[in-house]
Each structure stands twice: as structure tokens, then as C-alpha cells.
Design an enzyme around this catalytic site. Structure first.
Site, short mmCIF file in Angstrom:
data_model
loop_
_atom_site.label_atom_id
_atom_site.label_comp_id
_atom_site.label_asym_id
_atom_site.label_seq_id
_atom_site.Cartn_x
_atom_site.Cartn_y
_atom_site.Cartn_z
N THR A 257 0.87 -1.18 0.00
CA THR A 257 0.00 0.00 0.00
C THR A 257 0.90 1.22 0.00
O THR A 257 1.62 1.46 0.98
CB THR A 257 -0.90 0.03 1.25
OG1 THR A 257 -1.69 -1.16 1.27
CG2 THR A 257 -1.81 1.24 1.23
N LYS B 86 -7.85 1.62 -2.92
CA LYS B 86 -7.51 1.21 -1.54
C LYS B 86 -7.65 2.38 -0.56
O LYS B 86 -8.26 2.24 0.50
CB LYS B 86 -6.07 0.66 -1.56
CG LYS B 86 -5.43 0.47 -0.22
CD LYS B 86 -5.69 -0.88 0.37
CE LYS B 86 -5.08 -0.97 1.76
NZ LYS B 86 -5.42 -2.18 2.45
P1 NAD Z 1 5.83 -6.02 7.29
O1 NAD Z 1 6.56 -4.90 7.90
O2 NAD Z 1 5.42 -7.19 8.14
O3 NAD Z 1 6.69 -6.62 6.05
C1 NAD Z 1 7.45 -5.87 5.16
C2 NAD Z 1 8.68 -6.71 4.80
O4 NAD Z 1 9.43 -6.02 3.81
C3 NAD Z 1 9.63 -6.95 5.99
O5 NAD Z 1 9.86 -8.33 6.15
C4 NAD Z 1 10.90 -6.18 5.60
O6 NAD Z 1 12.09 -6.79 6.08
C5 NAD Z 1 10.81 -6.21 4.09
N1 NAD Z 1 11.58 -5.17 3.41
C6 NAD Z 1 11.63 -3.84 3.66
N2 NAD Z 1 12.44 -3.21 2.79
C7 NAD Z 1 12.93 -4.18 1.97
C8 NAD Z 1 13.82 -4.17 0.87
N3 NAD Z 1 14.37 -3.03 0.43
N4 NAD Z 1 14.11 -5.35 0.28
C9 NAD Z 1 13.54 -6.50 0.70
N5 NAD Z 1 12.68 -6.58 1.74
C10 NAD Z 1 12.39 -5.43 2.36
O7 NAD Z 1 4.55 -5.37 6.57
P2 NAD Z 1 3.20 -6.13 6.13
O8 NAD Z 1 2.23 -6.13 7.27
O9 NAD Z 1 3.56 -7.41 5.46
O10 NAD Z 1 2.63 -5.08 5.06
C11 NAD Z 1 3.18 -4.96 3.75
C12 NAD Z 1 2.33 -4.00 2.96
O11 NAD Z 1 0.99 -4.47 2.91
C13 NAD Z 1 2.27 -2.58 3.56
O12 NAD Z 1 2.32 -1.65 2.52
C14 NAD Z 1 0.94 -2.57 4.28
O13 NAD Z 1 0.38 -1.26 4.35
C15 NAD Z 1 0.10 -3.46 3.37
N6 NAD Z 1 -1.03 -4.13 4.04
C16 NAD Z 1 -0.88 -4.71 5.25
C17 NAD Z 1 -1.97 -5.32 5.86
C18 NAD Z 1 -1.84 -5.98 7.21
O14 NAD Z 1 -2.87 -6.29 7.82
N7 NAD Z 1 -0.63 -6.25 7.70
C19 NAD Z 1 -3.22 -5.35 5.21
C20 NAD Z 1 -3.33 -4.77 3.94
C21 NAD Z 1 -2.23 -4.17 3.36
#
Ligand code: NAD
Length: 297
Positions: free
Chosen positions: A95, A170
Site C-alpha cells: 500500500t 484502496k
Molecule cells: P511487514 O513490515 O510485516 O513486512 C514488510 C517486509 O518487507 C519486511 O519483512 C521487511 O524486512 C521487508 N523489506 C523492507 N524493505 C525491503 C527491501 N528493500 N528489500 C527487501 N525486503 C524489504 O509489513 P506487512 O504487514 O507485510 O505489510 C506490507 C504491505 O501491505 C504494507 O504496505 C501494508 O500497508 C500493506 N497491508 C498490510 C496489511 C496488514 O494487515 N498487515 C493489510 C493490507 C495491506
């Protein structure tokens, strides 16, 4: 299909696992070794860089925290677009802001590869169960190529239109959700002051003109909807911090586009206060406690 996956966090981890479970050959990268270990246990091959995960893949999915991470992974001399083979399909499910999504669309176009902005709703539970909703922006032909992959991770797959419209869908939806949740909370708080029971307000409003999803599927008081986080002390669910992130994106987009969203601005201010009070990890429906003046009790 050979698929690259970058970003194996709370959402990306189970999404990548579902692609591997469906028989795809998935190679993944994350900056966290723990996330890579977990993915390896789900049958996913480790890469040591983002470019390594993308190399030789027919499709690449990214699931990163925010716009700055998407820029750093995709753009520039070391970004995954730089080394992409013609015809590769890139799908970003993070997102992020509409402007960054459109910038990556343009960069992909210059390299003659396809890019889709494809954010999701459905949370960690939906990611694990493969029942996410995908809102997809980009060219129709790329969308049709992506559909079989998205169907392995989600249940409802929508093509929203051209570049950036997935992100637009979204943030519009989540701004509406925040506003309707606060409105629902205020109605219950007023009912409490007026001696009207939660059950009675629920029974009447859920069949009257105040009816909405925040009331009937995610009720912010315990009782009427047993599955809602209100029944477990507002354990998330969908955290207030995540909602605030999406609200800030909506307000940046409103400012950039000249849209008047005064209730979106008010909702952003209220969730900022809620987070500042230490409740960012609570479910977003827990904002009713702040409206009652009872945070922390
Ligand atoms: P998270 O923080 O659990 O995971 C993000 C991952 O990306 C981490 O493991 C981190 O190490 C990795 N990362 C960061 N920079 C990186 C890079 N340069 N190279 C490789 N890996 C990298 O976040 P999440 O909860 O999985 O959310 C991810 C996305 O989904 C966000 O944009 C969030 O807004 C969206 N989202 C989350 C939810 C939810 O309920 N968690 C629901 C809908 C949408």
C-alpha cells in the site's frame, strides 16, 4: 511459473507460501534473515538480493512497507527494473502513494516491461487463507496475465483502471471505513449517555438508515457481532497504526488532487491522537475508548 517475491513480512510471507503451495517455483528476498528462514521452510528458494530474486523470473511480486521501499527496490541503476528481461510482469501489492505507483508504472513502460499496482485488503488472516481482495491498476492485458497468480493469493480480484487506480481504490475505501467506524463509535457513546442499550441500538440501526459494515460486521462494542475485536479487548485485527498510514496517504492524495475531504482530515487527526496515546497496536475500532475518555482502562 518461475516467480520472484520481494518482501516476506506479515503479508508477503504467507502470500509467497500460497504461490509455492500452488506449484510455482518461487525465489524470494527479504532483508530479514528470519523472514527468509520461514519462507525456506515453506518451500521457497532464498535469494541474497532483490535483483537475484527477480532474475530469470516471468513474474515478480513485491510486498513492501511503503513508497520509499518500493522506489529503492524498483528504481535506479541497481533496481529490479534495470535488469528486467523484456516481457517480465511486475506486481506491487504494497500500500503506497499513488504518485510513486505512477512513477514506477512510467519507469516500467520505458523498459518495456509490465507493471501493476495491486494493493490488497483482507489482512494477515486473508493472506494466510488466500482470500485477499486485490485492487489492480494498470493495462488490461497485464491484468489478465496477472489474474491466475492473484487468484492463488486472493478471492476477489478487481481491475480498477489505469496506472495508480488500484492504490486510489484502496485509500478511498479505507478513508470511508475510518470515517464510518468513528461515526459508529460516536453513536454508541451517545447511546450510552442517553440510556439506550448497545443491543437495542444495534438491532434498530442495523436494519435502519445508519446501517454500515463498521456496525454490522465489525461492531465496536462487545456483544452484537461476536467475531469483532471489541469482544477481545480490541486486539487487532487491523491496527490503528495501519489505518493511520492509509489515512495519511488519502490526505496527501487529497491535497495533491485538490479534493475536499474534511471528514477524512478529521479522521486522520483522531487516529493520530489515538496512536500518540500509545494505542497504535490496538484494533482501529478501539478508538471508541478514546471517545469515551477511557483510554488505558
Ligand atoms: P511487514 O513490515 O510485516 O513486512 C514488510 C517486509 O518487507 C519486511 O519483512 C521487511 O524486512 C521487508 N523489506 C523492507 N524493505 C525491503 C527491501 N528493500 N528489500 C527487501 N525486503 C524489504 O509489513 P506487512 O504487514 O507485510 O505489510 C506490507 C504491505 O501491505 C504494507 O504496505 C501494508 O500497508 C500493506 N497491508 C498490510 C496489511 C496488514 O494487515 N498487515 C493489510 C493490507 C495491506
Amino acid at each position: 511459473m518461475k516467480i520472484g517475491f520481494i518482501g516476506l513480512g506479515n503479508m508477503g510471507g504467507p502470500m509467497a507460501a500460497n504461490l509455492a503451495k500452488a506449484g510455482h517455483d518461487v525465489t524470494a528476498f527479504d532483508m530479514s534473515a528470519a523472514a527468509l528462514d520461514k519462507a525456506a521452510a515453506a518451500g521457497i528458494t532464498r535469494a541474497t538480493t532483490a535483483a537475484g530474486a527477480a532474475a530469470g523470473s516471468q513474474a515478480v511480486v513485491t510486498m513492501l512497507p511503503a513508497g520509499q521501499h518500493v522506489r529503492s527496490v524498483y528504481l535506479g541503476d541497481t533496481g529490479i527494473l534495470a535488469g528486467a528481461a523484456p516481457g517480465t510482469l511486475f506486481i506491487d501489492s504494497s500500500t503506497i502513494d499513488v504518485a510513486t505507483a505512477r512513477e514506477v508504472h512510467a519507469a516500467a513502460g520505458e523498459r518495456r516491461v509490465s507493471f501493476l499496482d495491486a494493493p490488497v485488503s483482507g489482512g494477515v488472516g486473508g493472506a494466510a487463507a488466500g482470500t485477499l481482495t486485490f485492487m489492480v491498476g494498470g493495462e488490461e492485458a497485464a491484468f489478465e496475465r496477472a489474474r491466475p497468480l492473484l487468484e492463488k493469493m486472493g478471492k476477489n480480484i478487481f481491475h480498477a483502471g489505469g496506472a495508480g487506480t488500484g492504490q486510489a481504490a484502496k485509500i478511498c475505501n479505507n478513508m470511508l471505513l475510518a470515517i464510518s467506524m468513528i461515526g459508529t463509535c460516536e453513536a454508541f457513546v451517545l447511546a450510552e449517555k442517553l440510556g439506550l442499550s448497545h443491543e437495542t441500538l444495534f438491532r434498530i440501526s442495523s436494519t435502519a438508515s445508519g446501517q454500515c459494515w463498521s456496525l454490522t460486521s465489525y461492531c465496536p462494542v462487545p456483544g452484537p457481532v461476536p467475531a469483532s475485536p471489541a469482544n477481545r479487548d480490541y486486539q487487532a485485527g487491523f491496527t490503528a497504526a495501519m489505518m493511520l498510514k492509509d489515512l495519511k496517504l488519502s490526505q496527501n492524495a487529497a491535497q495533491a488532487s485538490g479534493a475536499a475531504t474534511p471528514l477524512g482530515a478529521q479522521a486522520t487527526a483522531l487516529y493520530t491522537m489515538f496512536e500518540a496515546a500509545g494505542a497504535g497496536t490496538k484494533d482501529f475500532s478501539g478508538i471508541i475508548q478514546m471517545l469515551r475518555g477511557r483510554l488505558g482502562s
